[in-house]
Scaffold this motif. Structure first.
Motif, PDB file in Angstrom:
ATOM      1  N   TYR A  49       3.620  48.896  15.683  1.00 48.59           N
ATOM      2  CA  TYR A  49       2.735  47.773  16.023  1.00 48.59           C
ATOM      3  C   TYR A  49       1.453  47.837  15.187  1.00 48.59           C
ATOM      4  O   TYR A  49       0.937  46.810  14.736  1.00 48.59           O
ATOM      5  CB  TYR A  49       2.367  47.816  17.506  1.00 48.59           C
ATOM      6  N   TYR A 105       0.009  44.937  12.708  1.00 46.92           N
ATOM      7  CA  TYR A 105      -1.325  44.331  12.829  1.00 46.92           C
ATOM      8  C   TYR A 105      -2.128  44.536  11.540  1.00 46.92           C
ATOM      9  O   TYR A 105      -2.786  43.610  11.056  1.00 46.92           O
ATOM     10  CB  TYR A 105      -2.061  44.942  14.015  1.00 46.92           C
ATOM     11  N   THR A 131      -3.372  41.375   9.222  1.00 46.38           N
ATOM     12  CA  THR A 131      -4.799  41.038   9.316  1.00 46.38           C
ATOM     13  C   THR A 131      -5.667  41.754   8.292  1.00 46.38           C
ATOM     14  O   THR A 131      -6.772  41.295   7.979  1.00 46.38           O
ATOM     15  CB  THR A 131      -5.347  41.368  10.711  1.00 46.38           C
ATOM     16  N   ILE A 149      -6.161  44.961  21.136  1.00 53.09           N
ATOM     17  CA  ILE A 149      -5.058  44.225  20.498  1.00 53.09           C
ATOM     18  C   ILE A 149      -3.674  44.560  21.079  1.00 53.09           C
ATOM     19  O   ILE A 149      -2.709  43.848  20.785  1.00 53.09           O
ATOM     20  CB  ILE A 149      -5.024  44.501  18.980  1.00 53.09           C
ATOM     21  N   TYR A 153       1.369  42.879  21.833  1.00 54.59           N
ATOM     22  CA  TYR A 153       2.691  43.470  21.606  1.00 54.59           C
ATOM     23  C   TYR A 153       3.402  43.816  22.898  1.00 54.59           C
ATOM     24  O   TYR A 153       4.243  44.704  22.932  1.00 54.59           O
ATOM     25  CB  TYR A 153       2.519  44.714  20.732  1.00 54.59           C
TER      26      TYR A 153
END
Length: 374
Positions: A349, A353, A357, A369, A373
């Motif tokens: 994950y 990310y 980003t 964040i 997920y």
């Protein structure tokens, strides 16, 4: 007058007691286990020195007592490393770490200590090797000194002396054969076969977990994160606050190493990872753990990670991670499977990310964040 005499006697007793106390300390620090071995090697002294000292970390190549050896730390003299880790073949003996104390390539003297892997009743152990030119080649002398303490030390001194002398004799014999012939001693060949058989048996017991993650980013970007920027794993792994290249390494290639610090205090928990396979054309990397601290149950001799990047479309990528592992004791591998999978899924994950980003994935940021997920 009486008080003066009394005070003088007390002072004398204090001085005598202090002197005996210092003598006891000195005596206690002296080695009480000493073993030696020597032989003549029919080769120039520089040839012997190059294998014994310059390739100090490579002892696992020729010694039957060591199945594998690995160098760490800063260079010293002609040696690339000051520290070596050795996997010991003898049953019942722990793997060791040794550190060079003195490296003298003018007088051909090598001195190092066992920094890790000693029994609890052994306070220190030091090895000293010296070389001397002779008419027949090179005289090599090995000496080991140890300080065994306590009841176990008293009981084991004789056994330890015999075993250490036998180990030194084995090393000099096998080094002689290796230098003179360029081939491994029969004892090393037999040891290699035994180790290979054990290795095959152990690898059948290795467990693994699979993790996959679709990422909305080009395959080249995902590969950059896991491959090209190998040392910067802290950018995408929320469980790793800091990472860096190990000493002497600066780019991703086979043999390159990084250090993953798993806490803010860098000396408490960490992994040293090495690239075992590196294939940028096919987006594949295999990573082996060569050293660790703070993860006692993980058997790093049988732990590695395969990571593959597959292009789905121009802006969509499939990341595949397979983590192979074994624990000490082995029965814990089943209990650890859930946490292993959870940890690598979290890492996947994080890569997702970071790729999408460009932002760093820290532990603090992960709290904000992770809901993306679920």
């Amino acid at each position: 007058m009486k008080n003066t005499v009394k005070n003088g006697v007390i002072l004398l007793l204090i001085v005598v007691h202090s002197t005996f106390a210092r003598a006891e300390v000195i005596k206690e620090k002296e080695p009480n286990v000493i073993a030696t071995a020597e032989t003549i090697i029919n080769a120039p002294i520089k040839d012997v020195w190059s294998i014994l000292a310059e390739d100090w970390a490579g002892i696992g190549k020729w010694s039957s007592g060591v199945s594998h050896s690995q160098g760490f730390g800063q260079p010293i003299g002609g040696s690339d490393y000051t520290i070596r880790a050795c996997e010991i073949t003898a049953a019942g003996f722990d793997d060791t770490k040794e550190q060079i104390l003195e490296y003298d390539d003018q007088n051909y003297l090598l001195k190092y200590e066992l920094a890790d892997g000693l029994p609890g009743f052994v306070k220190d152990a030091i090895n000293i090797w010296t070389l001397e030119e002779t008419a027949n080649g090179t005289l090599i002398k090995g000496k080991t000194t140890m300080r065994a303490t306590g009841i176990m030390g008293v009981m084991m001194k004789g056994i330890m002396k015999g075993a250490t002398r036998k180990a030194l004799e084995s090393m000099t014999r096998e080094l002689k054969h290796y230098v003179e012939t360029g081939e491994l001693h029969p004892d090393k060949l037999a040891s290699n076969k035994k180790v290979a058989k054990k290795e095959a048996k152990m690898r059948k017991k290795v467990a693994f977990v699979d993790v996959q993650q679709e990422i909305d980013a080009p395959a080249e970007r995902v590969w950059e994160i896991i491959g090209t920027n190998f040392a910067n794993i802290a950018d995408s792994n929320p469980d790793c606050p800091y990472s860096e290249w190990a000493d002497g390494y600066h780019k991703a290639e086979v043999g390159a190493k990084r250090i993953m610090y798993m806490t803010d205090s860098r000396d408490k928990k960490y992994f040293v990872d090495e690239i075992a396979k590196y294939d940028p054309a096919n987006y594949h990397i295999t990573i082996e753990i060569t050293n660790k601290k703070g993860f006692g149950t993980l058997n790093i001799n049988y732990t590695w990670v395969n990571m593959d990047v597959e292009k789905i479309s121009e802006n969509k990528t499939l990341l595949k991670i397979r983590f192979h592992y074994l624990t000490k004791p082995k029965f814990l591998k089943g209990l650890a499977k859930g946490s292993m999978r959870k940890g690598f899924q979290k890492y996947a994950y994080g890569i997702d990310y970071h790729a999408e980003t460009g932002e760093l994935v820290t532990e603090k940021k992960w709290k904000a964040i992770k809901h993306l997920y679920k």
